[in-house]
Design an enzyme around this catalytic site. Structure first.
Site, mmCIF file in Angstrom:
data_model
loop_
_atom_site.group_PDB
_atom_site.id
_atom_site.type_symbol
_atom_site.label_atom_id
_atom_site.label_comp_id
_atom_site.label_asym_id
_atom_site.label_seq_id
_atom_site.Cartn_x
_atom_site.Cartn_y
_atom_site.Cartn_z
ATOM 1 N N HIS A 159 -9.209 1.531 5.226
ATOM 2 C CA HIS A 159 -7.908 1.679 5.888
ATOM 3 C C HIS A 159 -8.053 2.651 7.062
ATOM 4 C CE1 HIS A 159 -3.705 2.610 6.607
ATOM 5 N NE2 HIS A 159 -3.427 1.500 5.956
ATOM 6 N N GLY A 178 3.328 2.087 10.654
ATOM 7 C CA GLY A 178 4.285 3.191 10.587
ATOM 8 C C GLY A 178 5.166 3.348 11.823
ATOM 9 N N GLU A 195 -6.250 4.965 8.034
ATOM 10 C CA GLU A 195 -5.970 6.375 7.714
ATOM 11 C C GLU A 195 -7.185 7.035 7.072
ATOM 12 O OE1 GLU A 195 -2.375 5.526 5.554
ATOM 13 O OE2 GLU A 195 -1.431 4.927 7.436
ATOM 14 N N GLY A 226 3.197 -1.210 4.047
ATOM 15 C CA GLY A 226 3.239 0.193 3.637
ATOM 16 C C GLY A 226 4.652 0.576 3.241
ATOM 17 N N GLY A 227 5.412 1.094 4.205
ATOM 18 C CA GLY A 227 6.761 1.608 3.940
ATOM 19 C C GLY A 227 7.661 0.659 3.166
ATOM 20 N N SER A 256 4.045 -2.349 9.848
ATOM 21 C CA SER A 256 5.503 -2.466 9.946
ATOM 22 C C SER A 256 6.033 -3.843 9.524
ATOM 23 C CB SER A 256 5.981 -2.112 11.362
ATOM 24 O OG SER A 256 5.678 -0.754 11.644
ATOM 25 N N GLU A 294 -5.006 -4.772 10.703
ATOM 26 C CA GLU A 294 -3.968 -3.742 10.720
ATOM 27 C C GLU A 294 -4.045 -2.925 12.006
ATOM 28 O OE1 GLU A 294 -2.309 -2.913 6.582
ATOM 29 O OE2 GLU A 294 -3.695 -1.324 7.122
ATOM 30 N N ASN A 351 0.883 -1.171 0.000
ATOM 31 C CA ASN A 351 0.000 0.000 0.000
ATOM 32 C C ASN A 351 0.914 1.212 0.000
ATOM 33 O OD1 ASN A 351 -1.769 2.066 0.490
ATOM 34 N ND2 ASN A 351 -2.292 1.430 2.589
ATOM 35 N N TRP A 352 0.966 1.867 -1.138
ATOM 36 C CA TRP A 352 1.901 2.990 -1.271
ATOM 37 C C TRP A 352 1.421 4.253 -0.571
ATOM 38 C CZ3 TRP A 352 3.658 2.832 -7.135
ATOM 39 C CH2 TRP A 352 4.583 1.797 -7.285
ATOM 40 N N LYS A 353 0.139 4.313 -0.234
ATOM 41 C CA LYS A 353 -0.429 5.527 0.382
ATOM 42 C C LYS A 353 -0.178 6.713 -0.557
ATOM 43 C CE LYS A 353 0.192 3.201 4.734
ATOM 44 N NZ LYS A 353 0.385 3.266 6.181
HETATM 45 P P1 13P Z 1 3.547 0.270 7.376
HETATM 46 O O1 13P Z 1 3.972 -1.052 6.764
HETATM 47 O O2 13P Z 1 4.301 1.434 6.832
HETATM 48 O O3 13P Z 1 3.501 0.174 8.853
HETATM 49 O O4 13P Z 1 2.014 0.503 6.875
HETATM 50 C C1 13P Z 1 1.093 -0.518 7.001
HETATM 51 C C2 13P Z 1 -0.165 -0.126 6.332
HETATM 52 O O5 13P Z 1 -0.821 0.825 6.718
HETATM 53 C C3 13P Z 1 -0.585 -0.933 5.168
HETATM 54 O O6 13P Z 1 -1.877 -0.627 4.754
#
Ligand code: 13P
Length: 252
Positions: free
Chosen positions: A95, A173, A97, A234-235, A213, A167, A9-11
Site C-alpha cells: 500500500h 483520502g 502508505e 478506505g474511508g 475515494s 490506487e 481497508n480500515w487502515k
Molecule cells: P480512501 O477510500 O479513503 O480514499 O482510501 C483508499 C485506500 O487507500 C484503500 O487502500
C-alpha cells in the site's frame, strides 16, 4: 470469469469492540461470495475477534500487512505463517502508505508477495501513482515497474491467484475518485503488464481493483468498466451502511 471483489481497508481505525460491531451489522447483508466476494482488511489486533464473529458470514477477513519472514527475531512484526494458521485468506501488500511512511521498497514488497504466497494466502498488491508522475508522463513506467518488481521470482501458478489494486495516491483520502476512465486505464495497464510477464490467459483471469475515494455514489460507474474487477475502499468501508451499499453496488 472474474468474480468481483469489493474490499475494504480500515487502515489504523476502529477498536476491537467497533470491529466486532461492524461484523455483527453486516451479517446477512452481503452478497454470496460466489457472486460478489467481499473482504475487509483490518489491523492484526482485531483479526481473531473478527474471524470468530464472522464464523457464519460470507465476508473475508483480511490482513493489512505482514512481514516477509515466516518467524524469527523481528520485534513487533506479524508472521504470515501465523496469519495463515488463523484462517486469513488475503493480505494487502505494498500500500502507498506503507511505501511512504514505513519505507517499504520494491524489494521488500517483492519479498512480502513471495512470503504471502509461500504461506498459502493471496496478496492484494497495491500499485500507486502520484499526480506529479502522472503530469510528468511517468505513470506508465511507474505502474509497470511496481507490478514487475513485486512479481519477480513469482511462478505463474501463484501469479494467477494474485489480486492487484490500482490506487493513485492523488485520489486516496482526497474525497475525489479517479474518473471511471482513469481507473479503467490504470487497471488495463496492470493487466497488460501481467500479460507481458506471464500470458494473456493468466492476465485475463486476474482480478484488478481500483482504490481511491470509492463511495456508494461512484462505485457503479467504476464497476461498469471492463478492466475494473472490484474496489479497495478506505474511508467508506468503515461505516457498515456504506460498506453494505458498496457490496450491493448492482442494486444502487
Ligand atoms: P480512501 O477510500 O479513503 O480514499 O482510501 C483508499 C485506500 O487507500 C484503500 O487502500
Amino acid at each position: 470469469m472474474r468474480i468481483p471483489l469489493i474490499a475494504g481497508n480500515w487502515k489504523m481505525n476502529k477498536s476491537v469492540t467497533e470491529a466486532r460491531q461492524f461484523i455483527d451489522a453486516v451479517q446477512g447483508q452481503l452478497p454470496q461470495a460466489d457472486v460478489i466476494e467481499t473482504a475487509v482488511a483490518a489491523p492484526t489486533l482485531f483479526l481473531q475477534t473478527m474471524l470468530d464473529a464472522n464464523a457464519e458470514g460470507t465476508l473475508r477477513v483480511a490482513a493489512e500487512t505482514c512481514y516477509y519472514e515466516d518467524e524469527g527475531a523481528y520485534t513487533g512484526e506479524t508472521s504470515p505463517r501465523a496469519l495463515h494458521e488463523m484462517g486469513i485468506p488475503y493480505t494487502i501488500v505494498g500500500h502507498s502508505e506503507r511505501r511512504r511512511y514505513f519505507n517499504e521498497t520494491d524489494d521488500v514488497i517483492n519479498r512480502k508477495v513471495q512470503a504471502v504466497f509461500r504461506n498459502g494466502m493471496t496478496p492484494i498488491l497495491c500499485c500507486d501513482e502520484t499526480m506529479g508522475r502522472r503530469t510528468a508522463g511517468e505513470k506508465i513506467h511507474w505502474v509497470v515497474n511496481q507490478v514487475s518488481t513485486a512479481l519477480k521470482g513469482v511462478s505463474a501458478e501463484d501469479a494467477a491467484k494474485i489480486v492487484v489494486a490500482y490506487e493513485p495516491s492523488w485520489a486516496i483520502g482526497s474525497g475525489t475518485s479517479a474518473s471511471s476512465d482513469q481507473a479503467e486505464e490504470g487497471c488495463y495497464l496492470i493487466r497488460q503488464t501481467l500479460a507481458d510477464i506471464y500470458s494473456d490467459d493468466l492476465a485475463n483471469g486476474v482480478r484488478v481493483l481500483y482504490g481511491g475515494s470509492v463511495k456508494p455514489d461512484n462505485i457503479a460507474g467504476l464497476m461498469a468498466k471492463s478492466n475494473v474487477d472490484g474496489v479497495l475502499a478506505g474511508g467508506s468501508s468503515l461505516d457498515e451502511t456504506s460498506f453494505i451499499q458498496l457490496a450491493n453496488y448492482q442494486n444502487l
